[in-house]
Design a protein around this motif. Structure first.
Motif, PDB file in Angstrom:
ATOM      1  N   GLU A   1       0.822  -1.208   0.000  1.00 21.15           N
ATOM      2  CA  GLU A   1       0.000   0.000   0.000  1.00 21.15           C
ATOM      3  C   GLU A   1       0.858   1.261   0.000  1.00 21.15           C
ATOM      4  OE1 GLU A   1      -2.376   0.091   3.495  1.00 21.15           O
ATOM      5  OE2 GLU A   1      -0.677  -0.146   4.878  1.00 21.15           O
ATOM      6  N   HIS A   2       2.015   1.209   0.628  1.00 21.16           N
ATOM      7  CA  HIS A   2       2.880   2.385   0.657  1.00 21.16           C
ATOM      8  C   HIS A   2       3.426   2.695  -0.735  1.00 21.16           C
ATOM      9  CE1 HIS A   2       2.518   2.319   4.934  1.00 21.16           C
ATOM     10  NE2 HIS A   2       3.177   1.170   5.073  1.00 21.16           N
ATOM     11  N   PHE A   3       3.732   1.658  -1.507  1.00 22.66           N
ATOM     12  CA  PHE A   3       4.206   1.886  -2.876  1.00 22.66           C
ATOM     13  C   PHE A   3       3.086   2.477  -3.729  1.00 22.66           C
ATOM     14  CE2 PHE A   3       7.142  -1.304  -1.280  1.00 22.66           C
ATOM     15  CZ  PHE A   3       8.355  -0.851  -1.763  1.00 22.66           C
ATOM     16  N   ASP A   4       1.865   2.017  -3.527  1.00 22.30           N
ATOM     17  CA  ASP A   4       0.734   2.591  -4.257  1.00 22.30           C
ATOM     18  C   ASP A   4       0.531   4.056  -3.872  1.00 22.30           C
ATOM     19  OD1 ASP A   4      -1.788   2.195  -5.952  1.00 22.30           O
ATOM     20  OD2 ASP A   4      -2.629   2.899  -4.044  1.00 22.30           O
TER      21      ASP A   4
ATOM     22  N   ASN B   1       1.080   6.537  -7.038  1.00 19.79           N
ATOM     23  CA  ASN B   1      -0.145   7.116  -7.586  1.00 19.79           C
ATOM     24  C   ASN B   1      -0.630   8.332  -6.794  1.00 19.79           C
ATOM     25  OD1 ASN B   1      -0.410   5.059  -9.598  1.00 19.79           O
ATOM     26  ND2 ASN B   1      -1.165   3.671  -8.015  1.00 19.79           N
ATOM     27  N   GLY B   2      -0.433   8.314  -5.487  1.00 17.93           N
ATOM     28  CA  GLY B   2      -0.931   9.422  -4.674  1.00 17.93           C
ATOM     29  C   GLY B   2      -0.022  10.628  -4.694  1.00 17.93           C
ATOM     30  N   ILE B   3       1.259  10.426  -4.385  1.00 19.71           N
ATOM     31  CA  ILE B   3       2.213  11.543  -4.353  1.00 19.71           C
ATOM     32  C   ILE B   3       2.691  11.907  -5.746  1.00 19.71           C
ATOM     33  CG2 ILE B   3       4.425  12.296  -3.379  1.00 19.71           C
ATOM     34  CD1 ILE B   3       3.969  10.494  -1.037  1.00 19.71           C
ATOM     35  N   GLY B   4       2.696  10.972  -6.674  1.00 17.33           N
ATOM     36  CA  GLY B   4       3.119  11.268  -8.044  1.00 17.33           C
ATOM     37  C   GLY B   4       4.521  10.821  -8.363  1.00 17.33           C
ATOM     38  N   PHE B   5       4.990   9.757  -7.702  1.00 20.23           N
ATOM     39  CA  PHE B   5       6.352   9.310  -7.955  1.00 20.23           C
ATOM     40  C   PHE B   5       6.531   8.722  -9.350  1.00 20.23           C
ATOM     41  CE2 PHE B   5       9.448   8.915  -4.310  1.00 20.23           C
ATOM     42  CZ  PHE B   5       8.936  10.015  -3.647  1.00 20.23           C
ATOM     43  N   GLY B   6       5.446   8.333  -9.984  1.00 15.57           N
ATOM     44  CA  GLY B   6       5.573   7.865 -11.359  1.00 15.57           C
ATOM     45  C   GLY B   6       6.112   8.953 -12.274  1.00 15.57           C
ATOM     46  N   LEU B   7       5.595  10.183 -12.116  1.00 20.23           N
ATOM     47  CA  LEU B   7       6.076  11.322 -12.899  1.00 20.23           C
ATOM     48  C   LEU B   7       7.493  11.700 -12.485  1.00 20.23           C
ATOM     49  CD1 LEU B   7       5.536  13.588 -14.953  1.00 20.23           C
ATOM     50  CD2 LEU B   7       4.524  14.911 -13.082  1.00 20.23           C
ATOM     51  N   PHE B   8       7.771  11.701 -11.174  1.00 21.38           N
ATOM     52  CA  PHE B   8       9.115  12.037 -10.711  1.00 21.38           C
ATOM     53  C   PHE B   8      10.142  11.027 -11.214  1.00 21.38           C
ATOM     54  CE2 PHE B   8       6.797  13.698  -6.685  1.00 21.38           C
ATOM     55  CZ  PHE B   8       6.284  14.754  -7.421  1.00 21.38           C
TER      56      PHE B   8
END
Length: 281
Positions: free
Chosen positions: A60-63, A67-74
């Motif tokens: 859940e922390h990775f999700d 997705n929540g904080i936006g680490f995919g974009l970072f």
């Protein structure tokens, strides 16, 4: 008949070798791995748990961070900056290192001394002039500007390393190729460049990791959230009054995985390249 071979002497193990060599290395390895273990524990165990072993395991922390904080974009921004810096630094270091190793020109020693002196200048001292230059050039809040800034600070060391690598390739090989009819450029690509593969891997790896981990430039030259990199995103995950340590640890794992993979893949070439570049210089 040939005389019989003398019997082999059995090597006696030195009991003190374990105390002198293996035990200090084991303690150092344990000291190094404990922080990584705690990071994995916080990232994989459910929120509110205090167990030393993450069970049951949760993602859940990775999700949350992806997705929540936006680490995919970072992550994408950091990857673009890292690969861009790798390519630019490697190409310019290859050209400049070859010129420093193969040609003599006036002021060469002074130039090499200046390259060495740049390694003693902290990046923080250059923030204000770089900020003014990037503002006038329209490179603020731009991934291109971050690639240029990282390249400027990674290139001097890359030039020094690459010039040492090129010196270890015998110049007689290029001269023999040119005697056979090759131009200098063709001799370089046919003879010298294949010998520099470990050097390219070493220089490129250092450039990528330096750009990937750079926090100061990304913090100062990118104020828009869609231009943040992973180190900046991790800093913004720290709350003013409370901190989600599980999400923060998961973000640390995401940031550390590419660096670990890079070293795991290029370790053999990295050691070979560094040892080759350290012989002469």
């Amino acid at each position: 008949m040939p005389p019989p071979a003398p019997p082999r002497r059995k090597k006696h193990r030195d009991p003190s070798r374990f105390v002198r060599l293996h035990l200090p290395l084991a303690l150092y390895l344990l000291f190094t791995l404990i922080p990584f273990y705690w990071m994995l524990v916080f990232a994989l165990r459910p929120a509110g748990e205090t167990a030393l072993v993450p069970w049951p395991i949760t993602f859940e922390h990775f999700d949350t961070v992806w997705n929540g904080i936006g680490f995919g974009l970072f992550f994408r921004n950091s990857l673009i900056i890292g690969i861009g810096t790798l390519v630019v630094v490697t190409v310019f270091a290859l050209m400049g290192g070859y010129a420093l190793a193969r040609f003599k020109f006036r002021g060469q020693r002074v130039f090499l001394l200046a390259l060495l002196c740049t390694q003693f200048i902290p990046g923080a001292m250059m923030l204000i002039p770089l900020f003014v230059i990037f503002k006038n050039a329209g490179l603020l809040n731009s991934l291109t500007g971050l690639v240029i800034a990282d390249t400027a600070f990674q290139l001097p060391l890359a030039l020094i390393l690459m010039s040492g690598f090129v010196r270890n390739v015998p110049v007689e090989l290029e001269e023999a190729a040119m005697v056979d009819g090759c131009t200098r450029l063709r001799a370089f690509f046919a003879v010298t460049l294949p010998q520099l593969r470990p050097a390219l891997v070493a220089v490129g790896s250092f450039a990528f990791i330096g750009a990937w981990n750079n926090f100061l430039f990304a913090l100062m030259f990118a104020s828009r959230q869609d231009k943040f990199t992973l180190p900046v995103g991790l800093s913004y995950a720290l709350g003013e009054f409370n901190t989600d340590f599980g999400a923060l640890a998961a973000g640390g794992v995401v940031a550390a995985v590419p660096v670990v993979l890079v070293f795991a893949v290029v370790q053999r070439f990295l050691v070979q390249g560094l040892s080759a570049g350290a012989v002469k210089g």
